[in-house]
Scaffold this active site. Structure first.
Site, PDB file in Angstrom:
ATOM      1  N   ARG A  35       0.820  -1.222   0.000  1.00 45.79           N
ATOM      2  CA  ARG A  35       0.000   0.000   0.000  1.00 45.79           C
ATOM      3  C   ARG A  35       0.852   1.270   0.000  1.00 45.79           C
ATOM      4  O   ARG A  35       0.430   2.296  -0.530  1.00 45.79           O
ATOM      5  CB  ARG A  35      -0.932   0.007   1.207  1.00 45.79           C
ATOM      6  CG  ARG A  35      -2.045  -0.996   1.018  1.00 45.79           C
ATOM      7  CD  ARG A  35      -2.931  -1.050   2.224  1.00 45.79           C
ATOM      8  NE  ARG A  35      -4.155  -1.755   1.891  1.00 45.79           N
ATOM      9  CZ  ARG A  35      -4.990  -2.247   2.784  1.00 45.79           C
ATOM     10  NH1 ARG A  35      -4.741  -2.093   4.065  1.00 45.79           N
ATOM     11  NH2 ARG A  35      -6.084  -2.867   2.407  1.00 45.79           N
ATOM     12  N   LYS A 198     -19.780 -17.738  -0.403  1.00 50.33           N
ATOM     13  CA  LYS A 198     -21.242 -17.667  -0.341  1.00 50.33           C
ATOM     14  C   LYS A 198     -21.844 -16.790  -1.428  1.00 50.33           C
ATOM     15  O   LYS A 198     -21.355 -15.701  -1.688  1.00 50.33           O
ATOM     16  CB  LYS A 198     -21.661 -17.085   1.011  1.00 50.33           C
ATOM     17  CG  LYS A 198     -21.370 -18.013   2.161  1.00 50.33           C
ATOM     18  CD  LYS A 198     -21.822 -17.377   3.434  1.00 50.33           C
ATOM     19  CE  LYS A 198     -21.740 -18.364   4.580  1.00 50.33           C
ATOM     20  NZ  LYS A 198     -22.102 -17.726   5.843  1.00 50.33           N
ATOM     21  N   GLY A 354     -10.631  -9.246  -1.381  1.00 56.04           N
ATOM     22  CA  GLY A 354      -9.609  -9.834  -0.523  1.00 56.04           C
ATOM     23  C   GLY A 354      -8.976 -11.140  -0.968  1.00 56.04           C
ATOM     24  O   GLY A 354      -7.780 -11.191  -1.239  1.00 56.04           O
ATOM     25  N   GLY A 377     -13.376  -3.909   0.235  1.00 59.53           N
ATOM     26  CA  GLY A 377     -14.755  -3.449   0.417  1.00 59.53           C
ATOM     27  C   GLY A 377     -15.148  -2.378  -0.594  1.00 59.53           C
ATOM     28  O   GLY A 377     -16.253  -2.393  -1.135  1.00 59.53           O
TER      29      GLY A 377
END
Ligand code: AMP
Length: 396
Positions: A35, A198, A354, A377
């Site tokens: 980062r 999921k 992720g 996110g």
């Protein structure tokens, strides 16, 4: 888009929101500087133009002031990566920060202490944002990883700068462009590959992208909710029984939007959730009870690779198997290879979210795809079609 090139930084103090939320080990040393490296082009651009840089970031989830979350631990790493010395203010607001900022000379760099040592940061507090804004002449947001948060330093602060005093950093601009390619401007055929555990966590993405893509490849644990909904036997595989109707409606919506859905046809099954399990290959809809599907099978790998080879624009989010265990990692590796091959043939590929980012890094595909997103996110919310507050605030 308000890019950094629209502003002249000469003799200006740029207040830059970066995402230096990097992992530290028990000795408070940076273990992954990705980062920091990602923010380098913006910082160097401004310094080379004769501006100075005041960097602000959060680190971890401190409760009040906790020294283990101090940004002083990353100062040396930032200096090494940028090749210049950095000053440090031990509070992001107040006298020390104000003096350090006001005496900063062109070409100099100041790092402010962790923004989240103040609760006002996450609250998006106006007073706190105003105090931060007073430190610089121009506000630059280069923190895609927090662009989906309406925090003081990512969103509220922008209101204290005129439209010509705020812009996106180079990293944030690249992230916005990459997502735009998938959603709007990319060459067709556009293929999205969605994996992971999921279907429930991906439903808003699927809903939003179905009108924009040509192929949808589904893999990973979420496959079995689709296969069960279609009447297949899935044994003890992961399933969300309350999402069977939803799976069928996705298939219907894909048909009416003329999107081809590609589900696995064969699967690596295991008799327990372990790298030491007995394993076999089975048809995707004939998994015996006592067995669970943990990776896509070899025929599926070929089929997915064919679709990917024909695609000009590719989005990948989520592994197609339990890649953390070596024996169930082959599908994810084959997929990464297919995307790398397509990229080397001129297709555009974006990897984000992720676990797929962890997978491309682990298997060495990081430099073989067009773009690896730095924000989990934020990337998912963009794909869901949401306007990120940190991006909207710059455009206001
Ligand atoms: P997500 O965070 O939803 O992208 O899910 C990522 C996780 O899905 C990874 O930890 C994978 O191990 C897991 N996963 C992938 N395929 C399967 C599968 N067939 N069964 C169970 N978990 C899976």
């Amino acid at each position: 888009m308000k890019s950094i090139s629209s502003i002249n930084f000469k003799n200006k103090k740029a207040l830059i929101r970066v995402d230096f939320n990097v992992p530290l080990n028990e000795n408070q040393e940076v273990t992954d500087s990705t980062r920091i490296v990602a923010a380098k082009p913006t910082i160097i651009h401004i310094l080379e133009q004769g501006g100075s840089c005041i960097l602000m970031s959060h680190l971890g989830r401190p409760k009040g002031v906790q020294q283990e979350f101090s940004l002083k631990h990353i100062v040396n790493t930032v200096e090494d990566i940028l090749g210049i010395e950095a000053k440090f203010a031990s509070n992001c607001i107040g006298d020390e920060a104000e003096t350090a900022a006001s005496t900063l000379e062109p070409g100099e760099l100041l790092i402010l202490e962790n923004l989240r040592f103040h609760e006002e940061e996450k609250e998006g507090n106006i007073d706190f944002a105003r105090k931060l804004s007073n430190l610089g002449d121009i506000y630059v947001n280069d923190a895609f990883g927090t662009a989906h948060r309406a925090h003081a330093s990512t969103t509220t602060i922008a209101r204290f700068f005129e439209p010509d005093q705020k812009c996106f950093g180079i990293l944030l601009s690249k992230e916005i462009e990459a997502i735009k390619k998938i959603m709007e401007t990319g060459e067709k055929p556009v293929t999205a590959i969605l994996g992971g555990a999921k279907v429930s966590s991906k439903i808003s993405i699927i809903d939003n992208i179905l009108g924009k893509i040509d192929h949808l490849i589904i893999g990973g644990g979420m496959t079995f909710t689709f296969i069960k909904a279609l009447g297949g036997q899935i044994g003890d595989s992961l399933v969300e029984d309350d999402k069977l109707d939803m799976a069928l409606s996705i298939i219907e919506k894909a048909k009416s939007s003329q999107v081809s859905i590609h589900l696995p046809t064969d699967v690596v099954i295991a008799d327990k959730f372990s790298n030491e399990a007995n394993i076999e290959i089975a048809p995707i809809d004939k998994i015996p009870s006592g067995w669970m599907g943990l990776d896509v099978g070899p025929k599926t790998n070929e089929k997915f690779a064919e679709v990917i080879a024909r695609s000009r624009t590719i989005l990948w989010n989520g592994p197609v198997g339990v890649f953390e265990m070596e024996r169930f990692s082959k599908g994810t590796i084959a997929l990464g290879q297919a995307i790398a091959d397509a990229t080397s043939n001129g297709s555009f590929s974006l990897v984000g979210g992720g676990d797929s980012v962890a997978a491309v890094k682990q298997f060495g595909f990081e430099n073989k795809v067009s773009y690896v997103s730095t924000g989990g996110g934020a990337m998912l919310e963009s794909l869901e079609g949401k306007t990120l507050p940190g991006i909207a605030a710059i455009l206001e």
